[in-house]
Design a protein around this motif. Structure first.
Motif, PDB file in Angstrom:
ATOM      1  N   MET A   1       0.828  -1.202   0.000  1.00 44.37           N
ATOM      2  CA  MET A   1       0.000   0.000   0.000  1.00 44.37           C
ATOM      3  C   MET A   1       0.864   1.255   0.000  1.00 44.37           C
ATOM      4  O   MET A   1       0.401   2.329  -0.331  1.00 44.37           O
TER       5      MET A   1
ATOM      6  N   MET B   1       0.873   0.829  -5.195  1.00 48.43           N
ATOM      7  CA  MET B   1      -0.300   1.379  -5.856  1.00 48.43           C
ATOM      8  C   MET B   1      -0.045   2.781  -6.393  1.00 48.43           C
ATOM      9  O   MET B   1      -0.642   3.180  -7.383  1.00 48.43           O
TER      10      MET B   1
ATOM     11  N   LYS C   1      -6.796  15.019  -9.954  1.00 49.48           N
ATOM     12  CA  LYS C   1      -6.536  13.616  -9.597  1.00 49.48           C
ATOM     13  C   LYS C   1      -5.076  13.271  -9.864  1.00 49.48           C
ATOM     14  O   LYS C   1      -4.437  12.551  -9.100  1.00 49.48           O
TER      15      LYS C   1
ATOM     16  N   ALA D   1      -2.951  14.799  -7.135  1.00 47.95           N
ATOM     17  CA  ALA D   1      -3.121  14.049  -5.885  1.00 47.95           C
ATOM     18  C   ALA D   1      -2.302  12.764  -5.929  1.00 47.95           C
ATOM     19  O   ALA D   1      -1.641  12.388  -4.957  1.00 47.95           O
TER      20      ALA D   1
ATOM     21  N   GLU E   1       1.357  13.518  -5.546  1.00 45.82           N
ATOM     22  CA  GLU E   1       1.659  13.861  -4.157  1.00 45.82           C
ATOM     23  C   GLU E   1       1.860  12.593  -3.344  1.00 45.82           C
ATOM     24  O   GLU E   1       2.780  12.497  -2.523  1.00 45.82           O
ATOM     25  N   GLU E   2       1.023  11.603  -3.597  1.00 49.23           N
ATOM     26  CA  GLU E   2       1.147  10.334  -2.879  1.00 49.23           C
ATOM     27  C   GLU E   2       2.445   9.628  -3.249  1.00 49.23           C
ATOM     28  O   GLU E   2       3.128   9.073  -2.385  1.00 49.23           O
TER      29      GLU E   2
ATOM     30  N   MET F   1       9.354   8.430   2.130  1.00 50.95           N
ATOM     31  CA  MET F   1       9.367   7.401   3.172  1.00 50.95           C
ATOM     32  C   MET F   1      10.462   6.379   2.903  1.00 50.95           C
ATOM     33  O   MET F   1      11.155   5.935   3.821  1.00 50.95           O
TER      34      MET F   1
END
Lengths: 241, 267
Positions: A104, A108, A132, A135, A138-139, A146
């Motif tokens: 996750m 994705m 979209k 967004a 950004e993810e 991370m």
């Protein structure tokens, strides 16, 4: 009977399984399942994996799906060098931690950008709404951050001094948006340095061979028969429009 | 060291006190909120396997995971987290495997046999996107979003989420369970544990996913029995009382903090 690997190298998890098997000289039969051609819906493949996804393996009577499970199986069965999936409790935990998070955490997001930039414009004849797209970027950026700040930090590889399944699974996912013309390495020197080390460990020839399809995918997309992709449309509309 | 020092003077007592405080630092800590499915899996496993640990509650409803203290533990800001001396570990799957290995739990939980283990790994990998994401989504749509926004989720979105969960449950029954008692065969494993806690999440909102699914219900009963009804019910108590959450959110202004998560859900 040799191990059969059912693969499409456009798929990230297929690339990690392929690279792992080749790198470790595991003898196998490469069974092409072209996702764009709909091979995953064939009767024969349905017997191997009723979920109709790749990668999948068949080892005699034993069928297995899920790239992470497949690589753990191969590592154990073929007694690959310890560093791939270390026996040491803490090191193994670090590998498991990444392999769990990434489903996750990055998978994705990288996939989404590939669909947004490459496949959807072709299939739908129009682009995804800007909001979209932003967004999703950004993810993806959050995921890459991370990886650098938690999973790599100052280490050469995720589990420490050596490459492991974690790095292999990470690199194939990180390359998916690259295939969508997003240079995820630009402005990320730590990630770039790690990418160079991973490519070196795998072997540049094998690495480049596995990624050839995804990096030349514009050609593939141009030759795509959109009529074969009708089945994807409802899902695309639901997710992006 | 304590035993050797027993015949000595006061300094031997001090040595034992130092050891005691050392032990306190070295006890396994599990940072958990039992509203969270992966936390329940870790909690149940540790209790069932009699693994000594300190339960460190993380109150998600009050945003504790966003605090400075928790951030030092894990920058991912999620639960569960394990701390074993200096070693910190996130991700319930990794934690469960770590505990199974370190405490040499009974083989059936994570079998050594190649194909059995592969079956467990296969489920643990598949479930992230298929069951976990969909079960969580239903939980958020049915319980959290109306609480946080004061409005229900649109019917179309709800129907779509239900459809996804239904498909995932069909795969679970047809591929992972089939005619077997448990996912790997005759014994419970980490796969069943991880599955059951996820399937209980929508149940907490009043959606009984077991209703109309006799095969799944029978499996649920077997899993509950293996875990022990008392432990099972204890672990699931908070999620079955999810209607208590509105008061908490009213008091602590969680809506602002949760907005990014809500946004992600609707993307």
């Amino acid at each position: 009977m040799p191990l059969e690997l059912f693969l499409d190298l456009f798929s990230q998890p297929c690339r990690s399984v392929y690279i792992f098997a080749k790198k470790n000289n595991i003898p196998f039969d490469f069974k092409t399942i072209s996702l764009m051609e709909g091979h995953q819906y064939g009767e024969e493949f349905g017997k191997v994996n009723m979920m109709r996804k790749v990668p999948a393996i068949r080892d005699g009577d034993f069928c297995l799906a899920e790239s992470v499970a497949i690589m753990m199986y191969m590592a154990e069965k073929y007694k690959t060098p310890d560093y791939w999936y270390p026996a040491d409790l803490h090191k193994r935990a670090r590998v498991n931690e990444y392999l769990s998070w990434q489903h996750m955490g990055i998978r994705m997001h990288g996939s989404k950008m590939f669909w947004i930039n490459v496949l959807i414009p072709k299939i739908m004849g129009r682009g995804v709404p800007e909001e979209k797209k932003n967004a999703a970027m950004e993810e993806l950026n959050g995921s890459l951050k991370m990886i650098e700040e938690k999973f790599l930090q100052d280490r050469p590889f995720i589990a420490g001094d050596h490459i492991s399944l974690a790095d292999l699974v990470a690199i194939v996912e990180v390359y998916q948006p690259v295939g969508a013309c997003i240079d995820v390495f630009e402005g990320r020197p730590k990630l770039s340095a790690w990418r160079d080390r991973v490519r070196q460990e795998i072997g540049p020839e094998l690495f480049d061979e596995a990624h050839q399809g995804i990096l030349c995918c514009q050609e593939m997309v141009n030759s795509l028969d959109v009529n074969k992709m009708e089945a994807f449309k409802p899902r695309i509309v639901q997710m992006f429009f | 060291m304590c035993v050797r020092d027993r015949g000595r003077s006061l300094s031997s007592i001090n040595m034992c006190e130092r050891q005691r405080s050392l032990f306190a630092i070295m006890t396994l800590e599990l940072f958990l909120d039992l509203h969270s499915q992966p936390c329940r899996a870790v909690y149940i496993f540790a209790k069932k396997a009699n693994i000594p640990f300190e339960f460190k509650k993380v109150d998600l409803a009050s945003g504790q995971q966003y605090g400075e203290e928790f951030g030092k533990l894990s920058i991912v800001r999620k639960v569960p987290v394990l701390r074993d001396g200096d070693f910190i570990l996130t991700e319930s799957i990794a934690i469960l495997m770590y505990l199974a290995e370190k405490f040499a739990t009974p083989d059936h939980w994570y079998p050594v046999a190649l194909q059995q283990r592969a079956r467990v790994n296969e489920y643990l990998s598949w479930q992230h996107k298929a069951i976990r994401e969909n079960g969580s989504k239903i939980f958020w749509f049915r319980a959290m979003v109306p609480l946080l926004t004061g409005a229900p989720v649109g019917q179309e979105r709800m129907d779509s989420a239900m459809e996804d969960l239904t498909s995932a449950l069909a795969v679970f029954e047809q591929k992972f369970l089939q005619q077997r008692c448990f996912i790997t065969g005759k014994d419970i494993s980490l796969a069943d544990l991880v599955a059951i806690v996820e399937l209980m999440q929508p149940v907490g909102t009043g959606l009984d996913v077991f209703e109309g699914r006799p095969s799944l219900s029978a499996w649920r009963d077997r899993v509950k029995k293996e875990i022990g009804a008392s432990l099972f019910d204890e672990a699931h108590q908070v999620i079955m009382n999810v209607h208590m959450l509105p008061q908490v959110f009213e008091d602590n202004g969680m809506l602002e903090l949760m907005k990014p998560q809500l946004k992600k859900l609707f993307n």
